[in-house]
Design a protein around this motif. Structure first.
Motif, PDB file in Angstrom:
ATOM      1  N   HIS A  67       8.758   3.230   7.311  1.00 45.29           N
ATOM      2  CA  HIS A  67       8.611   4.301   6.325  1.00 45.29           C
ATOM      3  C   HIS A  67       8.347   5.654   6.982  1.00 45.29           C
ATOM      4  O   HIS A  67       7.978   6.618   6.305  1.00 45.29           O
ATOM      5  CB  HIS A  67       7.477   3.964   5.343  1.00 45.29           C
ATOM      6  N   GLY A  68       8.511   5.730   8.299  1.00 44.54           N
ATOM      7  CA  GLY A  68       8.323   6.982   9.007  1.00 44.54           C
ATOM      8  C   GLY A  68       6.882   7.450   9.084  1.00 44.54           C
ATOM      9  O   GLY A  68       6.618   8.655   9.205  1.00 44.54           O
ATOM     10  N   ILE A  69       5.932   6.505   9.047  1.00 45.47           N
ATOM     11  CA  ILE A  69       4.501   6.832   9.093  1.00 45.47           C
ATOM     12  C   ILE A  69       3.954   6.436  10.457  1.00 45.47           C
ATOM     13  O   ILE A  69       4.187   5.322  10.938  1.00 45.47           O
ATOM     14  CB  ILE A  69       3.724   6.098   7.976  1.00 45.47           C
ATOM     15  N   ASP A  70       3.234   7.347  11.095  1.00 43.40           N
ATOM     16  CA  ASP A  70       2.631   7.048  12.391  1.00 43.40           C
ATOM     17  C   ASP A  70       1.436   6.117  12.235  1.00 43.40           C
ATOM     18  O   ASP A  70       0.632   6.266  11.310  1.00 43.40           O
ATOM     19  CB  ASP A  70       2.164   8.338  13.079  1.00 43.40           C
ATOM     20  N   ALA A  71       1.309   5.162  13.163  1.00 44.87           N
ATOM     21  CA  ALA A  71       0.130   4.297  13.229  1.00 44.87           C
ATOM     22  C   ALA A  71      -0.882   4.974  14.149  1.00 44.87           C
ATOM     23  O   ALA A  71      -0.738   4.961  15.369  1.00 44.87           O
ATOM     24  CB  ALA A  71       0.507   2.916  13.759  1.00 44.87           C
TER      25      ALA A  71
ATOM     26  N   LEU B  24       0.828  -1.202   0.000  1.00 45.25           N
ATOM     27  CA  LEU B  24       0.000   0.000   0.000  1.00 45.25           C
ATOM     28  C   LEU B  24       0.866   1.257   0.000  1.00 45.25           C
ATOM     29  O   LEU B  24       0.583   2.230  -0.712  1.00 45.25           O
ATOM     30  CB  LEU B  24      -0.935   0.006   1.212  1.00 45.25           C
ATOM     31  N   ILE B  25       1.915   1.246   0.802  1.00 41.44           N
ATOM     32  CA  ILE B  25       2.819   2.407   0.851  1.00 41.44           C
ATOM     33  C   ILE B  25       3.489   2.612  -0.504  1.00 41.44           C
ATOM     34  O   ILE B  25       3.631   3.752  -0.976  1.00 41.44           O
ATOM     35  CB  ILE B  25       3.865   2.215   1.968  1.00 41.44           C
ATOM     36  N   ALA B  26       3.871   1.513  -1.156  1.00 40.30           N
ATOM     37  CA  ALA B  26       4.516   1.607  -2.462  1.00 40.30           C
ATOM     38  C   ALA B  26       3.580   2.195  -3.515  1.00 40.30           C
ATOM     39  O   ALA B  26       4.047   2.762  -4.518  1.00 40.30           O
ATOM     40  CB  ALA B  26       5.011   0.236  -2.904  1.00 40.30           C
ATOM     41  N   GLN B  27       2.273   2.078  -3.284  1.00 39.47           N
ATOM     42  CA  GLN B  27       1.301   2.655  -4.214  1.00 39.47           C
ATOM     43  C   GLN B  27       0.984   4.112  -3.875  1.00 39.47           C
ATOM     44  O   GLN B  27       0.073   4.703  -4.459  1.00 39.47           O
ATOM     45  CB  GLN B  27       0.005   1.828  -4.211  1.00 39.47           C
TER      46      GLN B  27
END
Length: 331
Positions: free
Chosen positions: A202-206, A168-171
């Motif tokens: 990827h430095g994204i907060d959950a 999903l992140i890659a998209q």
């Protein structure tokens, strides 16, 4: 060590210990504790229960979830190819019914062993079968009973969830929700862990508002939109911890004015074949159902014939459908 050594350590007769480990005698809890402690202390290991029959008990949580019905069917096919016959009990996923299912299976005369799929880590009756040295293969969810009479076959749930979230992140997605399974269920916890790890890498907060836990069911999936709508900022993508949850979301999306994948992308988990026939076709990380079944039956044969226990962890594989949209940039 012998049964006599165990009996002496427990302060009971040899015949009491013999009948207890074979499941032929019910004793008071304090006596059972003393015998169990003596078995552990002395390291005594009774031989596996010998049986000339080819009948194996299969315990599954439910059949409404196509993952379990597909796996039960494949286990039956693989068992037949190995000269075994499965008899099945549906436990309903509750601790009480799982214990009852194990008790009833254990009472079947001449049963060769059990293939066990449960939803709860602890099962007293399963532990009793372990003390009787009944060969058991645990599939999918782990149990808290460890012994050389138990083999385990599962998949890399953490890795599968990481793979799904990373896709999903890659998209181009960064506002990603996780519709997870029940709290305390090992697969659900591992999939949540993989989701969090992929975001963190990827430095994204959950975000807490983007993590919703519930049953592995289509009804739960259909009901999550109300919660997501209340977050103030709808996610652009969802990782559903079960394909059936994703089925419910796709089925209910139109009622909430959401187009899949134009407004929201969805990726599932399990690889249930039904997902190929949805519109849009579900993208998912698939469990190798046939390989799980083959490995489980092979593990059972190794337990029964050679007293070799094992733990197998199989990989999950990304299957790209049409339920995930690539974003040029996050909107």
């Amino acid at each position: 060590m012998t049964l006599a050594d165990v009996a002496a350590a427990a302060g009971v007769s040899t015949s009491t210990v013999s009948r207890y480990v074979r499941g032929q005698l019910s004793v008071q809890a304090v006596t059972a504790s003393r015998i169990d402690a003596a078995l552990n202390h002395t390291g005594y290991k009774a031989p596996l229960i010998a049986s000339d029959t080819t009948t194996v008990g299969l315990i599954v949580p439910e059949l409404r979830n196509p993952y379990y019905s597909d796996l039960a069917d494949e286990l039956s096919t693989q068992a037949a190819a190995s000269g075994l016959t499965l008899i099945m009990s549906v436990s309903g996923s509750t601790p009480v019914r799982e214990s009852l299912a194990a008790r009833h299976m254990g009472a079947i005369s001449g049963l060769a062993g059990i293939v066990y799929l449960g939803m709860n880590r602890h099962n007293d009756e399963l532990a009793q079968l372990v003390r009787r040295r009944v060969p058991i293969v645990v599939v999918d969810e782990d149990v808290d009973t460890a012994a050389d009479t138990i083999s385990t076959v599962t998949v890399d749930n953490f890795g599968g969830a990481y793979q799904a979230t990373n896709y999903l992140i890659a998209q181009g997605h960064s506002r990603i929700a996780h519709i997870g399974g029940p709290r305390g269920v090992p697969t659900a916890e591992a999939r949540l862990g993989g989701f969090r790890a992929a975001l963190a890498d990827h430095g994204i907060d959950a975000l807490d508002d983007y993590i919703i836990r519930g049953a592995y069911s289509d009804q739960f999936g259909a009901n999550v939109f109300r919660h997501l709508a209340g977050t103030g900022s709808m996610p652009t993508a969802v990782f559903a911890a079960s394909d059936v949850v994703a089925f419910g979301m796709i089925g209910a999306a139109e009622r909430h004015g959401i187009r899949i994948p134009d407004d929201m992308s969805i990726i599932g988990c399990d690889g249930v074949p039904m997902g190929q026939w949805l519109t849009p076709q579900l993208t998912t990380v698939a469990q190798p159902i046939s390989e799980i079944a083959r490995t489980a039956i092979r593990a059972f044969s190794d337990l029964r014939e050679r007293e070799i226990s094992r733990r197998e962890v199989l990989p999950m594989q990304l299957r790209v459908g049409a339920s995930v949209r690539q974003l040029a940039q996050e909107h």
